[in-house]
Design a protein around this motif. Sequence first.
Motif, PDB file in Angstrom:
ATOM      1  N   GLY A 110     -22.609 -50.949  12.938  1.00 15.41           N
ATOM      2  CA  GLY A 110     -22.578 -49.802  12.327  1.00 15.41           C
ATOM      3  C   GLY A 110     -21.658 -49.023  12.273  1.00 15.41           C
ATOM      4  N   ASP A 111     -20.463 -49.591  13.446  1.00 12.57           N
ATOM      5  CA  ASP A 111     -19.346 -49.510  13.521  1.00 12.57           C
ATOM      6  C   ASP A 111     -18.609 -49.026  12.164  1.00 12.57           C
ATOM      7  N   PRO A 112     -17.467 -49.141  12.121  1.00 14.11           N
ATOM      8  CA  PRO A 112     -17.160 -48.896  10.753  1.00 14.11           C
ATOM      9  C   PRO A 112     -15.672 -49.419  11.095  1.00 14.11           C
ATOM     10  N   ILE A 113     -15.543 -51.025  10.192  1.00 16.49           N
ATOM     11  CA  ILE A 113     -14.221 -51.909  10.755  1.00 16.49           C
ATOM     12  C   ILE A 113     -12.717 -51.739   9.513  1.00 16.49           C
ATOM     13  N   ALA A 114     -13.549 -51.880   8.856  1.00 19.56           N
ATOM     14  CA  ALA A 114     -12.717 -51.470   6.994  1.00 19.56           C
ATOM     15  C   ALA A 114     -13.371 -51.220   6.294  1.00 19.56           C
ATOM     16  N   VAL A 115     -12.235 -50.622   5.074  1.00 14.54           N
ATOM     17  CA  VAL A 115     -13.232 -49.716   4.039  1.00 14.54           C
ATOM     18  C   VAL A 115     -12.249 -50.643   2.745  1.00 14.54           C
ATOM     19  N   VAL A 116     -13.075 -51.209   1.971  1.00 13.79           N
ATOM     20  CA  VAL A 116     -12.997 -51.453   0.556  1.00 13.79           C
ATOM     21  C   VAL A 116     -12.941 -50.658  -0.463  1.00 13.79           C
ATOM     22  N   VAL A 117     -11.719 -50.269  -1.049  1.00 15.97           N
ATOM     23  CA  VAL A 117     -11.818 -49.536  -2.503  1.00 15.97           C
ATOM     24  C   VAL A 117     -11.681 -50.321  -3.165  1.00 15.97           C
ATOM     25  N   ALA A 118     -11.959 -50.143  -4.252  1.00 13.80           N
ATOM     26  CA  ALA A 118     -12.194 -50.288  -5.852  1.00 13.80           C
ATOM     27  C   ALA A 118     -12.529 -49.837  -6.880  1.00 13.80           C
ATOM     28  N   GLU A 119     -12.167 -50.387  -7.647  1.00 15.48           N
ATOM     29  CA  GLU A 119     -12.637 -49.327  -9.383  1.00 15.48           C
ATOM     30  C   GLU A 119     -13.881 -48.713  -9.766  1.00 15.48           C
ATOM     31  N   THR A 120     -14.567 -49.801  -9.072  1.00 12.37           N
ATOM     32  CA  THR A 120     -16.728 -49.751  -9.316  1.00 12.37           C
ATOM     33  C   THR A 120     -16.983 -49.805  -7.862  1.00 12.37           C
ATOM     34  N   LEU A 121     -17.802 -49.234  -7.916  1.00 16.00           N
ATOM     35  CA  LEU A 121     -18.745 -49.491  -6.698  1.00 16.00           C
ATOM     36  C   LEU A 121     -19.317 -50.790  -6.268  1.00 16.00           C
ATOM     37  N   ALA A 122     -19.905 -51.357  -7.340  1.00 16.89           N
ATOM     38  CA  ALA A 122     -19.934 -52.888  -7.246  1.00 16.89           C
ATOM     39  C   ALA A 122     -19.100 -53.836  -7.064  1.00 16.89           C
ATOM     40  N   GLN A 123     -17.860 -53.523  -7.266  1.00 12.07           N
ATOM     41  CA  GLN A 123     -16.318 -54.319  -7.211  1.00 12.07           C
ATOM     42  C   GLN A 123     -16.331 -54.034  -5.595  1.00 12.07           C
TER      43      GLN A 123
END
Length: 793
Positions: A110-123
């Motif tokens: 569960g340690d966070p490694i990366a974060v994707v930021v996109a226009e929608t949650l599904a994307q």
Amino acid sequence: MPKDGGIGDSPKRREDVRFLTGTGRYSDDINIYNQVYAYFVRSDVAHGRIAGIDAEAAAAMPGVLRIFTARDFEGVGGIPCGWQITSRDGSVMNEPKHPVLADGKVRHVGDPIAVVVAETLAQARDAAEAVVIDIEDLPAIMDMRAALTPDAPLVHEDMGTNLCYDWGFVEDNRQAVDDAIAHAHHVTTLELRNNRLVANPMEPRVALAEWNAAADEYTLYTTSQNPHVIRLLMGAFVLGIPEHKLRVVAPDVGGGFGSKIFHYAEEAFCTFAAKALRRPVKWVSSRSEAFMSDAHGRDHVTKIELALDENGKFLALRTETLANMGAYLSTFAPSIPTWLHGTLMAGNYTTPLIYVNVKAVFTNTVPVDAYRGAGRPEATYQLERVVDKAAREMGIDPVDLRRRNFITEFPYATPVAVEYDTGDYHATMDKLLALSDHAGFEARAEESRRRGMLRGFGIAHYIEACGIAPSNLVGQLGARAGLYESATVRVNATGSISVMTGSHSHGQGHETTFAQVVGDMIGIDPAQVDIIHGDTARTPMGMGTYGSRSIAVGGSAMVRATEKIIAKAKKIAAHLMEASEHDIELKDGRFTIAGTDRSVAWGDVTLAAYVPHNYPLEEIEPGLEETAFYDPANFTYPSGAYGCEVEVDPQTGKVTVLSFTAADDFGNVINPMIVEGQVHGGLAQGFGQAMMENCAYDADGQLISASYMDYAMPRAADLPMFTVDSTCATPCTHNPLGVKGCGEAGAIGSPPAFVNAVIDALQRGGHDVTHIDMPLTPDRVWEAMQERGVRDA
């Protein structure tokens, strides 16, 4: 009798209107134009080196704006710890770095490694699936004892040890305690585990941040129990944002139980990314994500020894505890097994010598921090289990053994550095025995035997320290913040009142009880009092809600501010009636000249404050608004006696709770209905821990209780209707309301009462079982019966 809606009355909770009609405003209900969505890529191994992150394919997917890793956070501070503990050798604790995103290494599933930021949650979710993380597995260390061996894998190599601290309290007592135990008439020893728990509030965590480029200002909406503390920690220690440029808003919050006190990486990430992307960024935790990202609770292993003389008087107590910190130090984690646990080891008893040793240990698990009760349940569980075992070993009735050792004179200075100001433990025990029909238990037990069932009755007596205080003391103990509370009382021209408080509600009913306090002091309808909380831009600096401090500390700040309001209003009333302010009395919303029938209404005085045509301008300013900060002189000490009656099926080990009685001393009670509800909730969580809840990892560090398919939660059918009484009140002597706090009591006293009841049932059935570790699931109870057999078989 209390006035309608005043202190001591039970008006319905005003906030429930919006909660029950679906019009509450939670963090996930808030959406900002042009917002984007964050999805965290988390480690699926407990321990490993990050050999590479391939996000190229993910970055090219539809809607993806950016993929963040630790490289983007170079120069950004780590998540801070709010409490520093000093080991018994004088060295300060080992405090590892806690990066926003894992930097070079992962340390728990569960340690966070990366974060994707996109226009929608599904994307964002779809792209996160395409991020490839190359992790070189390392051995995971899960067992606390193994973690302290010389060849154990290190969670943090740079520290050279998995030991966070080795705390001794009170160190001056150590030799005397050892000597007393060595020479005592009888010593009872018990080894036990306080099982790890997941808080599971109804509302998962949310963070939504925006950056205003024109003003260079940030706003963070988050599910927090203390928004001012989040602003302080994140602004000053992580992102370097001046406080006047950072607003933190915690709207309606659907439960916390301690898990929403802390500053989490997701809050810092969204705030950071909002400026980086120049768009609002929102993250919403899933329930599965919460299991491996919210701080867990408890997880202690303890050996406790109680020395007694030939008459059953307690002589000395010694404990050795291993406390799991998890992979990192959460905000208040170091204080939970130490100052919130060790200082309560006297319980309700006159034990003259006590020594507590706690070794805090890092493992490859989710960080552990405060969970409802926070240290007090751990202390009470140890103490009340060993007292019950001692009673059996010495052939003394468990009620009688407790009575022989109760504190009866107050104030009482314990050998573990706290002073109880008031209490009456015999009264709560008497009330418990009467309400539970303890005298009729033997007849009920015989009826169970005729049906082939085993019935038992268990007792626990608890005391807790609430309203963590005072600031100068906790500062000496390692707290990195003050623990005062604040309130601003603003009286409007027409007499209605707005109260801005640093306390924050996440289910306690503040909007009702706080209004009762202020309305009662002035003598107006509480409906005229509006309570404002949860927004750092609208409320004075406060430390939030936890540790049953809301009414004892936050309510006391309101009293002090309201006293200032009344004092000024009396001056205005005296001027209007051409009298001395010393002759003015306020009752039922009217100012009266003592001994006369001359009076002026509250509304007339407040209007004069804002329309000062006839006003003592040479003496006081117009307006009617006051602020107070309240720093308590001592903890408050609620206490109570709990009784649990159970039936055990010897064929299956299934335990049925037949009845539960709680006799509590909460001091003065503002709203009895709300207090009863708070006790009910705490009892349900206490029974959850004792009967079924257990956060479990396998040897490789995989969380095997990561959903409700594997983590059992109590349901209504698992519990009886509780009998709750809080009439044995000894008011607190050092706060203006005489209140003590009630929110955690049920979770503190119920686990040992339940376990004591089950052991009593098995003993009565001839099984020589002296202890079963929580949770007492049917298989554990059945196995204990098989292992010990029946004494006369």
